[in-house]
Write a protein that holds these residues in place. Structure first.
Motif, mmCIF file in Angstrom:
data_model
loop_
_atom_site.group_PDB
_atom_site.id
_atom_site.type_symbol
_atom_site.label_atom_id
_atom_site.label_comp_id
_atom_site.label_asym_id
_atom_site.label_seq_id
_atom_site.Cartn_x
_atom_site.Cartn_y
_atom_site.Cartn_z
ATOM 1 N N SER A 101 126.980 -34.458 75.846
ATOM 2 C CA SER A 101 126.937 -35.042 74.502
ATOM 3 C C SER A 101 126.921 -33.944 73.437
ATOM 4 N N PRO A 102 127.397 -34.267 72.236
ATOM 5 C CA PRO A 102 127.398 -33.273 71.153
ATOM 6 C C PRO A 102 126.014 -32.682 70.904
ATOM 7 N N SER A 103 124.984 -33.506 70.989
ATOM 8 C CA SER A 103 123.647 -32.968 70.709
ATOM 9 C C SER A 103 123.231 -31.996 71.817
ATOM 10 N N GLN A 104 123.575 -32.314 73.050
ATOM 11 C CA GLN A 104 123.287 -31.372 74.141
ATOM 12 C C GLN A 104 124.086 -30.094 73.980
ATOM 13 N N ALA A 105 125.330 -30.252 73.546
ATOM 14 C CA ALA A 105 126.172 -29.075 73.333
ATOM 15 C C ALA A 105 125.562 -28.191 72.245
ATOM 16 N N ARG A 106 125.119 -28.836 71.171
ATOM 17 C CA ARG A 106 124.529 -28.062 70.073
ATOM 18 C C ARG A 106 123.282 -27.329 70.542
ATOM 19 N N GLU A 107 122.496 -28.044 71.326
ATOM 20 C CA GLU A 107 121.267 -27.430 71.840
ATOM 21 C C GLU A 107 121.588 -26.210 72.704
ATOM 22 N N HIS A 108 122.575 -26.385 73.560
ATOM 23 C CA HIS A 108 122.978 -25.285 74.434
ATOM 24 C C HIS A 108 123.403 -24.062 73.629
ATOM 25 N N LEU A 109 124.198 -24.306 72.599
ATOM 26 C CA LEU A 109 124.672 -23.197 71.769
ATOM 27 C C LEU A 109 123.533 -22.537 71.010
ATOM 28 N N ALA A 110 122.579 -23.347 70.590
ATOM 29 C CA ALA A 110 121.427 -22.785 69.888
ATOM 30 C C ALA A 110 120.626 -21.894 70.828
ATOM 31 N N GLU A 111 120.498 -22.317 72.082
ATOM 32 C CA GLU A 111 119.804 -21.483 73.070
ATOM 33 C C GLU A 111 120.535 -20.173 73.286
ATOM 34 N N LEU A 112 121.855 -20.267 73.365
ATOM 35 C CA LEU A 112 122.668 -19.061 73.524
ATOM 36 C C LEU A 112 122.395 -18.083 72.384
#
Lengths: 187, 187
Positions: free
Chosen positions: A118-129
């Motif tokens: 999901s977009p929110s999971q994707a955003r979270e992943h990128l923020a972690e990166l």
DNA sequence: TCCCTCATGTAACACGTTACATGATTTC
DNA sequence: GAAATCATGTAACGTGTTACATGAGGGA
């Protein structure tokens, strides 16, 4: 028969830990145990090594005549030193960047597949990166300070250049990840 | 006995081509041959694959129930499609970046060892690196233009994000290499 | 018919990881 | 004497590469 002795060393160019070990021994002699600590300390950022592999590579290098046992100490300690053939091989490898293994990045592969979540999971992943990259920058800057203060001469010139690469890489990555987040938000 | 069937898939997290293939099949069904061309075209920049490995991975994926044969065509062609279990595994992998393999870069290792060759050789090597990065930028920009013009919708959003990463990486590398050259000259 | 493309596979090897195994020396 | 450290090795397995092998279908 037995074409496997000397030619071997010119065939396999996609070689790695072998070269890293050779590079450390080029700077100073040492045992497998010594090298292991050097890997942990200085070279881990560029080429992590496991104990197991290191010892077998040292034996192979010795078999190939690129290093030799210079002394035997207590507890069966074998101190290795690089030979002329080893130095030549090292120089050859450094001068032949053409045949490095292809670029592979689990990180980028994951980005490629980010549409699966999901977009929110994707955003979270990128923020972690991005956060991880920030952390790496802090770690590397601390490391650089230590190195510079402990080595007033520039014996570690190229080590510091590699460290600078790491700093720039992580800065790029953090910036990029945040730009992708912005793009997701703007979609 | 036979603990090797289903648990396997949760154990080995350092998995790669497996995931890349799964990711392609998540977008559309296809045969090994189809996937091979997709790897060459779209995914080679992120995860190159050899023919040999791909076919055996497809068999392993099918054995593990992550993909299944959806149709059989002429010449023994097997068309695969992803299963629900496969989609779940793919999502799990994307969401678990923690256990990626350690960062290893022959390029950086070479920099680390650049003290072994003469300063002029080192400078030359870095200049080549910078030039190669410039070339990569040109290639990727051309690729991006093609992708954008052929895909008006943003179905390749994350693919373009990965491409942008490549552009930034190469720009960083060229800049860095030239800064090291300057540092060598200033020594 | 001949050749090209489609289509899949096997075998041998190189590199890396994890786990296991062993024993000597120093230090407390 | 016990424990930590020094010191080296083996075995099994996962992943990737190279080379080799095989054959069906379509077009000239």
């Amino acid at each position: 028969m037995s074409q496997l002795t000397c030619q071997e060393w010119s065939y396999h160019r996609r070689v790695s830990l072998r070269i890293a070990a050779l590079g450390l021994l080029a700077q100073q002699p040492g045992s497998g145990y010594d090298l292991l600590r050097l890997f942990e300390q200085s070279m881990a950022n560029v080429w992590p090594a496991t104990q197991s592999q290191l010892y077998s590579e040292l034996n192979k290098l010795a078999d190939g005549g690129l290093i030799e046992v210079s002394a035997i100490g207590p507890r069966g300690r074998k101190e290795y030193r690089i030979t002329d053939a080893g130095r030549a091989e090292l120089r050859r490898w450094v001068n032949n960047p053409a045949d490095d293994p292809p670029f592979r990045s689990p990180r980028l592969l994951r980005i490629f597949l980010l549409g699966e979540v999901s977009p929110s999971q994707a955003r979270e992943h990128l923020a972690e990166l991005a956060g991880r990259a920030d952390g790496e920058i802090a770690r590397l800057e601390k490391l650089r300070t230590e190195i510079v203060s402990e080595n007033p001469d520039d014996g570690l010139f190229y080590g510091l250049a590699a460290l600078d690469y790491g700093l720039r890489l992580n800065a790029m990555e953090a910036e990029w990840a945040r730009s992708v987040i912005d793009a997701i938000d703007a979609r």
